[in-house]
Structures are given as structure tokens and as C-alpha cells.
Design an enzyme around this catalytic site. Structure first.
Site: not given
Length: 336
Positions: A154, A251
Site C-alpha cells: 500500500k 470486490k
């Protein structure tokens, strides 16, 4: 059919930070559907970016309890189509319900879910392990705590390249970068050049979700492939991502479950897009559902249980990125 709703606070091993937030606890809702002595399980976690909370999801399901419990022999596709109009403003709740129904349906058929879909599992992709934003020393420490073949890193800080350079010194693993909408166009194109030198496989959602002109420019000029996440939420978004991204990260909670995700995967593949499914820090309930889709994917991010201090269920087992399916039918989930 009986609907049972449970809520949990999933404690994380470490504070998990992305470009827009940090969490130590992940609230989660578990749905159980019971029928004929069998149970199916589904999960959806809360998410402030999408303004979703466990109380909201619970209330939305309770508002249609009688409709849910009146279901008898519908296929998962028929069930999803029946419920969708009532939960189109809460696809997270719909995901947990759809997941549980798919699980229950397969268990009643005496098959694992991927077997019901007739998908061979011989070439399943392996999952990455995510390193959240932290100090460089802490990110190195997290990586060395769990040696892994693929890391998702990230980013979205003032020292992104320095972070990857330091991590690369400690590992020969594949690196994937997720900026969570934290970069600009020029920054992305420039960073891609440096990151390619550092062995990065692809970039995930570097720009804000609605910056379609920017996505088109990055698509043309980036030396690394770019995968859509926040720009690819529902089925209608797949076609929009064509010629703006090289792939899509679906997702389940955002699109409304396994049923629409399978359609999104099929459309993505038809358009020549790479297909990926990602997780939202779910327990083994949600992750075991994602595992059923593995034969259809190029990439997967299903490390949720690995990030938890304690799991709430048994399901698929993940070792060195490879998934071993649970013994039971459906998704094989058993609540602890």
C-alpha cells in the site's frame, strides 16, 4: 429458510493503513441461512469510504426478512434477482446474503461450490499478502514477519519509491502496488518507470475513481499494467474500464456477491481484461467464498484471515499463498 445475523469486531494483528484511513478493528456481519438441516454462511465488512456500517446492513436485511425466509427452491441467480431490487442501495448486505445462499445451495447439492460451477482447480493463482502503509522500518518488519511469494504494498505517501526500494533490498518476491486513489496522472506515469525497475508487477487504482480522462492517459503511457479497483464497483463498470485499465479487481461486497462477480469476470475476460478478486479484510467466511472463484482469475488478493489476530471461522487454508480447500461442501465454512 431461516435467516440468522451475527456481528463481530475482527481485531487486526497490526494497525492497517492505506492512503485514506487506518484501522485496528474491522467490524463484520455474518449471515447464516438455514434450511433442511444445512447452513450456508456469508460475510460483509463495514467500510466508511462506501458509508456502510454493520447496523445499516443488519437493518436492511431485517426489513426484508420475510421475503428472504420465504425462499424455497430458487437458484442463486434467481434468488439474487429477486432480492436485488430491495438491496440495490446496500450491495454489501446483498453480498453477505448471496454468499450464504450460494454456500447453502451447493451444500444441498452435496458439492463444493467450485465443483457445482464445474471449474477445475489445477491452475489456481496464489494470493498476495498485503503490507499496509507505515514507517519504512515497520513495513520492512511486517514483510519479514511473514515471508511470502507475492506482496501487495500500500502506497500514497511522500516517500513511496524509497519504501519500495527498501523492501526490495529484503525480498525477491513479486511486488504489486496499490495507491488507493492516492496519486495524480503525472505522478503515476513517473512512478511506474521507477517501480518497473524494482520488479513491480502492476499498479492498482493509482488515480481517483472518477478521473476517467486520467485513467485513459495512464493506460496509454504507463510502463506498468494498471488494475481498476475503486473504478470498478458494479457490473456496468466493467465495460467502462475497457481501454482505461488493463484489468479489474472485483470486490464481492461492492458488486453484491458471488453471483454478479461471476458475470463481471466473464465480461472482463471477454473484453481481454485481466481478472482479479480482492478482499476487504474479511474472516475465513468471506475468504472461503472468494476461493471458489480462483479457477476463473488471473490474480487474487484474499489475505484477510492472515491479517487478523484471531479468526472467527474455519474454512480454506492459505500457506505460502496457496489455497487448500476445506473438506466440507459449499464454501466449507464452519463458525468457531
Amino acid at each position: 429458510m431461516e435467516l440468522i445475523i451475527r456481528s463481530y469486531d475482527l481485531k487486526l494483528k497490526h494497525t492497517f493503513t492505506i492512503s485514506r484511513e487506518s484501522i485496528t478493528i474491522q467490524p463484520s456481519m455474518i449471515v447464516e441461512l438455514k434450511s433442511d438441516g444445512q447452513s450456508g454462511f456469508g460475510e460483509a465488512t463495514s467500510n466508511p469510504y462506501y458509508k456502510i456500517t454493520v447496523p445499516k446492513m443488519t437493518a436492511d436485511l431485517e426489513s426484508i426478512r420475510s421475503l428472504i425466509e420465504s425462499t424455497t427452491t430458487e437458484t442463486p441467480e434467481e434468488f439474487w434477482s429477486k432480492i436485488h431490487p430491495f438491496l440495490q442501495d446496500d450491495l454489501f448486505a446483498l453480498c453477505a446474503l448471496d454468499m450464504a445462499y450460494n454456500d447453502l445451495y451447493a451444500r444441498k447439492k452435496g458439492k463444493k461450490l467450485y465443483q457445482l460451477w464445474d471449474h477445475p482447480i489445477t491452475n489456481n493463482p496464489i494470493t498476495n499478502y498485503t503490507i499496509g502503509i507505515d514507517t519504512i522500518d515497520k513495513m520492512v518488519e511486517k514483510m519479514e514477519e511473514l515471508p511470502w511469494p507475492i506482496y501487495k504494498i500500500k502506497l500514497g505517501t511522500q516517500e513511496d519509491i524509497a519504501i519500495v526500494k527498501e523492501l526490495r533490498k529484503r525480498s525477491k518476491a513479486i511486488f504489486r502496488i496499490d495507491a488507493n486513489c492516492g496519486w495524480g496522472v503525472d505522478e503515476t506515469i513517473k512512478n511506474a518507470i521507477e517501480l518497473k525497475k524494482l520488479g513491480v508487477e502492476f499498479l492498482e487504482q493509482p488515480l481517483k475513481a472518477d478521473n476517467w480522462d486520467g485513467h485513459a492517459q495512464v493506460f496509454k503511457e504507463s510502463v506498468l499494467p494498471v488494475i481498476a479497483d475503486e473504478s470498478c464497483i458494479i457490473e456496468a463498470d466493467v465495460a467502462k474500464c475497457n481501454q482505461h485499465f488493463h484489468g479489474i479487481n472485483i470486490k464481492l461486497v461492492k458488486c453484491g456477491g458471488l453471483t454478479p462477480a461471476r458475470r463481471m469476470i466473464a465480461e472482463g475476460r471477454k473484453l481481454g481484461l485481466k481478472t482479479m478478486v480482492g478482499c476487504m479484510t474479511e474472516s475465513s467466511v468471506g475468504i472461503s467464498a472468494i476461493a471458489q472463484l480462483l479457477p476463473q482469475l488471473d490474480y487474487v488478493d484474499m489475505d484477510g484471515p492472515l491479517l487478523l489476530a484471531e479468526d472467527i471461522a474455519d474454512g480454506v487454508l492459505i500457506v505460502d499463498g496457496k489455497v487448500t480447500y476445506a473438506d466440507g461442501n459449499g464454501t466449507g465454512v464452519v463458525l468457531k
